[in-house]
Design an enzyme around this catalytic site. Structure first.
Site, PDB file in Angstrom:
ATOM      1  CE  LYS A  93       3.358  -0.237   2.679  1.00  0.00           C
ATOM      2  NZ  LYS A  93       3.179  -1.470   3.468  1.00  0.00           N
ATOM      3  CG  ASP A 136       5.590  -1.532   9.679  1.00  0.00           C
ATOM      4  OD1 ASP A 136       5.277  -0.450   9.163  1.00  0.00           O
ATOM      5  OD2 ASP A 136       5.464  -2.622   9.091  1.00  0.00           O
ATOM      6  CD  GLN A 158       2.113  -4.964   2.913  1.00  0.00           C
ATOM      7  OE1 GLN A 158       2.938  -4.070   2.782  1.00  0.00           O
ATOM      8  NE2 GLN A 158       0.898  -4.738   3.360  1.00  0.00           N
TER       9      GLN A 158
END
Length: 278
Positions: free
Chosen positions: A49, A116, A93
């Site tokens: 990422k 997210d 994460q």
């Protein structure tokens, strides 16, 4: 002939457009990623990422903590990032260590920095039929992939296998918002094959081999979200690709289908939040 839904090709197309857009921005987006513990897969995901973000011109900060960090310390860091005006997007994460309440962690992220799309605010907006600040990455990627191949959603019968907060629930709601008729199946569903045979579109997000050719009608569209290593160490998905691809009109491969679209959506969300924050 079956059409392969090429997530890599679409990801590259999105990245090219996104890079041009970012190059013109006076303030570059900044993605902050929090990584707790030593999970090898999580470390690889975070590294990828960060590299992807930097290649696009997005500032990327990674905050790594040992697995024994207290929940209070982690929540305080998130609050600090919420208040930092240079940070435009925050990602924690998952998974987190057992002693940390992941829901409490997600709840603490500012909705306008929730890359997210998982905070109660953004989820609530989605399930109310309103537009959240951003949509969850994998479901967003799935819809981008269907749209790229001009696959009609309105009025279609869609079966979603899996009911996770990351994929199953949000993709079901996003499809409902686009006038699909949606059935959600899960580990307690009886006669799964009878249900999947009614589907124009099947989306499987379980993490084990579950969808075979006898479970679908001819010319069904199959989206495989699952990704895991089989007993031979080979990367696999939920769908028996070799056999299902003989029946389906469109199918997403593993790897190379939904995975690249998830990272593309993450970068799109980062830029969208940056524009909202500024």
């Amino acid at each position: 002939m079956t059409t392969i839904l090429d997530g890599k090709k679409l990801r590259d197309k999105i990245f090219e457009q996104l890079k041009q857009k970012i190059d013109k921005l006076s303030k570059k987006p900044t993605l902050a990623v929090i990584l707790v513990g030593d999970d090898p897969a999580s470390k690889i995901y975070v590294k990828n990422k960060k590299r992807t973000a930097e290649n696009l011109g997005i500032n990327s900060l990674v905050f790594e903590y040992p697995s024994h960090i207290t929940q209070e310390e982690l929540l305080n860091k998130i609050k600090e990032l919420n208040n930092d005006k240079t940070i435009t997007a925050i990602l924690v994460q998952l998974p987190l260590p057992d002693h940390i309440d992941k829901y409490k962690v997600i709840d603490t992220i500012s909705p306008i920095k929730d890359v997210d799309g998982l905070t109660p605010f953004n989820s609530g907006k989605l399930f109310a039929g309103e537009k959240p600040y951003v949509y969850p990455c994998t479901p967003k990627g799935i819809l981008l992939l269907l749209d790229e191949y001009n696959i009609k959603i309105d009025g279609k019968n869609v079966v979603v296998i899996g009911r996770s907060n990351l994929v199953g629930k949000p993709i079901a709601q996003m499809l409902l918002n686009r006038n699909a008729t949606v059935t959600v199946c899960h580990s307690h569903t009886k006669n799964l094959a009878e249900i999947t045979k009614t589907a124009d579109i099947i989306i499987s997000a379980v993490g084990k081999k579950i969808v075979g050719e006898k479970m679908l009608k001819s010319n069904c569209i199959v989206i495989d979200v699952g990704i895991f290593r089989d007993d031979n160490g080979k990367i696999s998905g939920d769908v028996d690709f070799d056999n299902v691809s003989k029946i389906a009109s469109h199918i997403s491969p593993v790897p190379g289908g939904v995975g690249p679209m998830t990272i593309a959506s993450l970068m799109l969300n980062t830029v969208e939040l940056s524009e909202l924050n500024h």
